[in-house]
Design an enzyme around this catalytic site. Sequence first.
Site, mmCIF file in Angstrom:
data_model
loop_
_atom_site.group_PDB
_atom_site.id
_atom_site.type_symbol
_atom_site.label_atom_id
_atom_site.label_comp_id
_atom_site.label_asym_id
_atom_site.label_seq_id
_atom_site.Cartn_x
_atom_site.Cartn_y
_atom_site.Cartn_z
ATOM 1 N N PRO A 1 8.000 31.604 8.967
ATOM 2 C CA PRO A 1 7.126 32.642 9.509
ATOM 3 C C PRO A 1 5.735 32.079 9.853
ATOM 4 O O PRO A 1 5.215 31.225 9.132
ATOM 5 C CB PRO A 1 7.030 33.665 8.375
ATOM 6 C CG PRO A 1 8.166 33.372 7.467
ATOM 7 C CD PRO A 1 8.512 31.934 7.631
ATOM 8 N N ALA B 1 1.682 32.733 7.680
ATOM 9 C CA ALA B 1 2.135 33.330 6.418
ATOM 10 C C ALA B 1 1.885 32.400 5.230
ATOM 11 O O ALA B 1 2.386 32.631 4.141
ATOM 12 C CB ALA B 1 3.617 33.663 6.513
ATOM 13 N N GLY B 2 1.155 31.323 5.450
ATOM 14 C CA GLY B 2 0.841 30.396 4.356
ATOM 15 C C GLY B 2 1.994 29.471 3.997
ATOM 16 O O GLY B 2 1.987 28.844 2.939
ATOM 17 N N LEU B 3 2.996 29.383 4.896
ATOM 18 C CA LEU B 3 4.175 28.563 4.583
ATOM 19 C C LEU B 3 4.235 27.267 5.399
ATOM 20 O O LEU B 3 5.265 26.596 5.438
ATOM 21 C CB LEU B 3 5.457 29.384 4.801
ATOM 22 C CG LEU B 3 5.612 30.614 3.891
ATOM 23 C CD1 LEU B 3 6.862 31.398 4.249
ATOM 24 C CD2 LEU B 3 5.661 30.220 2.419
ATOM 25 N N GLY B 4 3.140 26.952 6.057
ATOM 26 C CA GLY B 4 3.051 25.654 6.734
ATOM 27 C C GLY B 4 3.784 25.575 8.058
ATOM 28 O O GLY B 4 4.235 24.491 8.442
ATOM 29 N N SER B 5 3.890 26.704 8.783
ATOM 30 C CA SER B 5 4.690 26.665 10.013
ATOM 31 C C SER B 5 4.086 25.723 11.061
ATOM 32 O O SER B 5 4.803 24.907 11.646
ATOM 33 C CB SER B 5 4.887 28.073 10.587
ATOM 34 O OG SER B 5 3.734 28.505 11.238
ATOM 35 N N ALA C 1 4.640 22.093 10.007
ATOM 36 C CA ALA C 1 6.033 21.641 10.145
ATOM 37 C C ALA C 1 6.370 21.387 11.613
ATOM 38 O O ALA C 1 7.064 20.416 11.939
ATOM 39 C CB ALA C 1 6.980 22.672 9.542
ATOM 40 N N ASP D 1 -1.253 20.121 3.085
ATOM 41 C CA ASP D 1 -0.114 20.676 3.836
ATOM 42 C C ASP D 1 0.646 19.576 4.581
ATOM 43 O O ASP D 1 1.871 19.477 4.474
ATOM 44 C CB ASP D 1 -0.597 21.746 4.835
ATOM 45 C CG ASP D 1 -1.066 23.021 4.142
ATOM 46 O OD1 ASP D 1 -1.073 23.057 2.904
ATOM 47 O OD2 ASP D 1 -1.425 23.980 4.853
#
Length: 316
Positions: free
Chosen positions: A101, A104-108, A111, A152
């Site tokens: 996502p 959302a703080g998930l490193g999109s 990545a 990150d």
Amino acid sequence: MPAISSSAPGKIILVGEHAVVYGQPAIAIPIHQLRARAYFLANPAGPKGRIHIIAPNIDLEKDLEDLGETHPFTRIFELIKSQFEIEHFPSMDVKIVSDIPIAAGLGSGTAVSIALIRGLVQFIGETLDEEEVSRLAFEVEKIYHGTPSGIDNSVVTYGKPIYFIKNVKPEILSINDEFYFVVADSGIKSETSQVVRSVRNGWQNAKIQYELLFNEIGALSTQAKDYLLEGLREQLGVLMNKNHELLCRLGVSNIILDRLVNSAIMAGALGAKLSGAGAGGNIIALVPNNRIKSVQEALREAGAVKVILTSLPKKK
Ligand code: MEV
């Protein structure tokens, strides 16, 4: 069939976000079930040097030259060009897809950068070690984050849990005991750069108070490393709760994140906290394996739009 494909995982910050920007340690872990992928296909019949980019997740289909100089994708191609002293790339089609996502703080974003760097290097027949991949991705992070710590790009490049201090080679943690984490998305989009900036403003106005908080958070990260290596789940849970409290005092939580954190704890999590920049995005809860289902349900009931389970060590 795509000629070359590459990928990179998402990430969560287990402990130490924000303080890590100010030189304190932090711990991050990859989430392998969420990935960004890049596909590179040579287009010898295309106009010389044309790089056509398709990224359906962000509704983008354009030639690279139309993206503008400050776009992260442009920056990646420029970085690789100067790294390998290339004058022109061959004509190519590049497709980028991701199930991480966005905001959302998930490193999109991280990545995507790393999948692109890896794939492009392979496409031009070159190689780059992990340290260099991470260094180039860090240059791109500056566009997304302004003043990133580097955590990150490091965790996403290495794809392993890391203990991280800014400007120091990350320490890869080899964890043997099992830890289950439930990650729940608040559904609120939050730009890391904005939250990092608001913490910076707060710090500039009250340096002593902020630095005390950063020091406390840093001490938790050092302690968390031992708990992870020694398999001390209960202690790690308590520590995560403390970290969330300190993040609240930094002003990066909100009632929705607090509600998710509290409902995870009420349903049996050993500890929970927001993860990443905050102000939205995800929370992470450490959960004993007999409480996984109840914590997941409680989080959905409390309004989480997506709930995933991840564990350490990575399952083979
Ligand atoms: C973002 O995942 C973590 C922050 O600490 C920013 C950074 O370290 O670059 C909020």
